[in-house]
Design a protein around this motif. Structure first.
Motif, PDB file in Angstrom:
ATOM      1  N   UNK A   1       0.839  -1.178   0.000  1.00 24.36           N
ATOM      2  CA  UNK A   1       0.000   0.000   0.000  1.00 24.36           C
ATOM      3  C   UNK A   1       0.882   1.239   0.000  1.00 24.36           C
ATOM      4  N   UNK A   2       0.503   2.226  -0.778  1.00 20.34           N
ATOM      5  CA  UNK A   2       1.298   3.440  -0.892  1.00 20.34           C
ATOM      6  C   UNK A   2       1.100   4.330   0.331  1.00 20.34           C
ATOM      7  N   UNK A   3       2.132   5.066   0.715  1.00 19.90           N
ATOM      8  CA  UNK A   3       1.970   5.992   1.838  1.00 19.90           C
ATOM      9  C   UNK A   3       1.146   7.200   1.421  1.00 19.90           C
ATOM     10  N   UNK A   4       0.339   7.724   2.326  1.00 19.98           N
ATOM     11  CA  UNK A   4      -0.472   8.911   2.046  1.00 19.98           C
ATOM     12  C   UNK A   4       0.378  10.134   2.338  1.00 19.98           C
ATOM     13  N   UNK A   5       0.651  10.938   1.302  1.00 20.10           N
ATOM     14  CA  UNK A   5       1.508  12.105   1.456  1.00 20.10           C
ATOM     15  C   UNK A   5       0.760  13.399   1.207  1.00 20.10           C
ATOM     16  N   UNK A   6      -0.378  13.331   0.533  1.00 21.65           N
ATOM     17  CA  UNK A   6      -1.104  14.539   0.183  1.00 21.65           C
ATOM     18  C   UNK A   6      -2.447  14.542   0.869  1.00 21.65           C
ATOM     19  N   UNK A   7      -2.792  15.676   1.440  1.00 27.74           N
ATOM     20  CA  UNK A   7      -4.033  15.776   2.183  1.00 27.74           C
ATOM     21  C   UNK A   7      -5.186  16.258   1.315  1.00 27.74           C
ATOM     22  N   UNK A   8      -4.888  16.848   0.151  1.00 29.90           N
ATOM     23  CA  UNK A   8      -5.990  17.349  -0.673  1.00 29.90           C
ATOM     24  C   UNK A   8      -6.713  16.171  -1.321  1.00 29.90           C
ATOM     25  N   UNK A   9      -8.018  16.296  -1.383  1.00 25.81           N
ATOM     26  CA  UNK A   9      -8.848  15.249  -1.990  1.00 25.81           C
ATOM     27  C   UNK A   9      -8.475  15.051  -3.456  1.00 25.81           C
ATOM     28  N   UNK A  10      -8.247  16.144  -4.168  1.00 28.20           N
ATOM     29  CA  UNK A  10      -7.887  16.058  -5.587  1.00 28.20           C
ATOM     30  C   UNK A  10      -6.557  15.316  -5.748  1.00 28.20           C
ATOM     31  N   UNK A  11      -5.563  15.670  -4.936  1.00 25.64           N
ATOM     32  CA  UNK A  11      -4.266  14.998  -5.012  1.00 25.64           C
ATOM     33  C   UNK A  11      -4.381  13.516  -4.738  1.00 25.64           C
ATOM     34  N   UNK A  12      -5.141  13.158  -3.713  1.00 22.19           N
ATOM     35  CA  UNK A  12      -5.328  11.745  -3.373  1.00 22.19           C
ATOM     36  C   UNK A  12      -6.044  10.999  -4.497  1.00 22.19           C
ATOM     37  N   UNK A  13      -7.045  11.628  -5.096  1.00 25.89           N
ATOM     38  CA  UNK A  13      -7.783  10.979  -6.182  1.00 25.89           C
ATOM     39  C   UNK A  13      -6.911  10.813  -7.433  1.00 25.89           C
ATOM     40  N   UNK A  14      -6.072  11.794  -7.709  1.00 23.26           N
ATOM     41  CA  UNK A  14      -5.154  11.673  -8.850  1.00 23.26           C
ATOM     42  C   UNK A  14      -4.222  10.494  -8.628  1.00 23.26           C
ATOM     43  N   UNK A  15      -3.614  10.425  -7.469  1.00 23.10           N
ATOM     44  CA  UNK A  15      -2.678   9.340  -7.177  1.00 23.10           C
ATOM     45  C   UNK A  15      -3.386   7.988  -7.173  1.00 23.10           C
ATOM     46  N   UNK A  16      -4.577   7.948  -6.622  1.00 23.67           N
ATOM     47  CA  UNK A  16      -5.353   6.708  -6.601  1.00 23.67           C
ATOM     48  C   UNK A  16      -5.689   6.247  -8.023  1.00 23.67           C
ATOM     49  N   UNK A  17      -6.079   7.190  -8.880  1.00 25.79           N
ATOM     50  CA  UNK A  17      -6.382   6.853 -10.275  1.00 25.79           C
ATOM     51  C   UNK A  17      -5.146   6.325 -10.983  1.00 25.79           C
TER      52      UNK A  17
END
Length: 134
Positions: A1-17
């Motif tokens: 599992x990747x570490x969570x580094x960004x708190x913005x929803x958009x950033x997290x969704x980009x990385x998740x995609x």
């Protein structure tokens, strides 16, 4: 599992995609469509800014598309080995094949020794058809 580094929803969704597409490369418009599908409001500048952060952290690499007019982005999850070998991208399905074999290393060593070129593997991609698309 990747570490969570960004708190913005958009950033997290980009990385998740990007993580969900880790065996392929995508363009910014693909990312924007995914964010729109999830009803997340953003703009292209924000997406590019997030991608640059991910590239700096070695979460993502960027390279030119086959037409040389677009940039493709690939999730690498901080795997340093992706910065040390060549990749082939299928021109039909955008699948990424990692060339981390002895023959590829011999070829790149030849380019450096005989031609004086040090390759930037994060930006060097060969194009062809994968077995599934042939």
């Amino acid at each position: 599992m990747r570490p969570v580094k960004y708190k913005s929803k958009v950033g997290e969704e980009i990385l998740s995609f990007l993580e969900s597409k880790k065996d392929t490369a995508v363009i910014v418009l693909d990312i924007l469509k995914e964010l729109e599908r999830k009803n997340l409001s953003t703009n292209i500048t924000t997406v590019y800014r997030q991608l640059e952060k991910f590239i700096e952290e070695k979460q993502v690499i960027a390279h030119s598309a086959k037409d040389g007019k677009k940039i493709m982005y690939q999730y690498i999850a901080g795997k340093e080995e992706c910065l040390k070998h060549l990749h082939i991208q299928c021109v039909k399905c955008s699948k990424i094949i990692h060339l981390d074999c002895d023959e590829s290393e011999e070829f790149t060593n030849h380019i450096e020794k005989e031609h004086g070129i040090a390759l930037d593997y994060s930006k060097t991609v060969l194009f062809g058809l994968c077995n599934d698309c042939r």
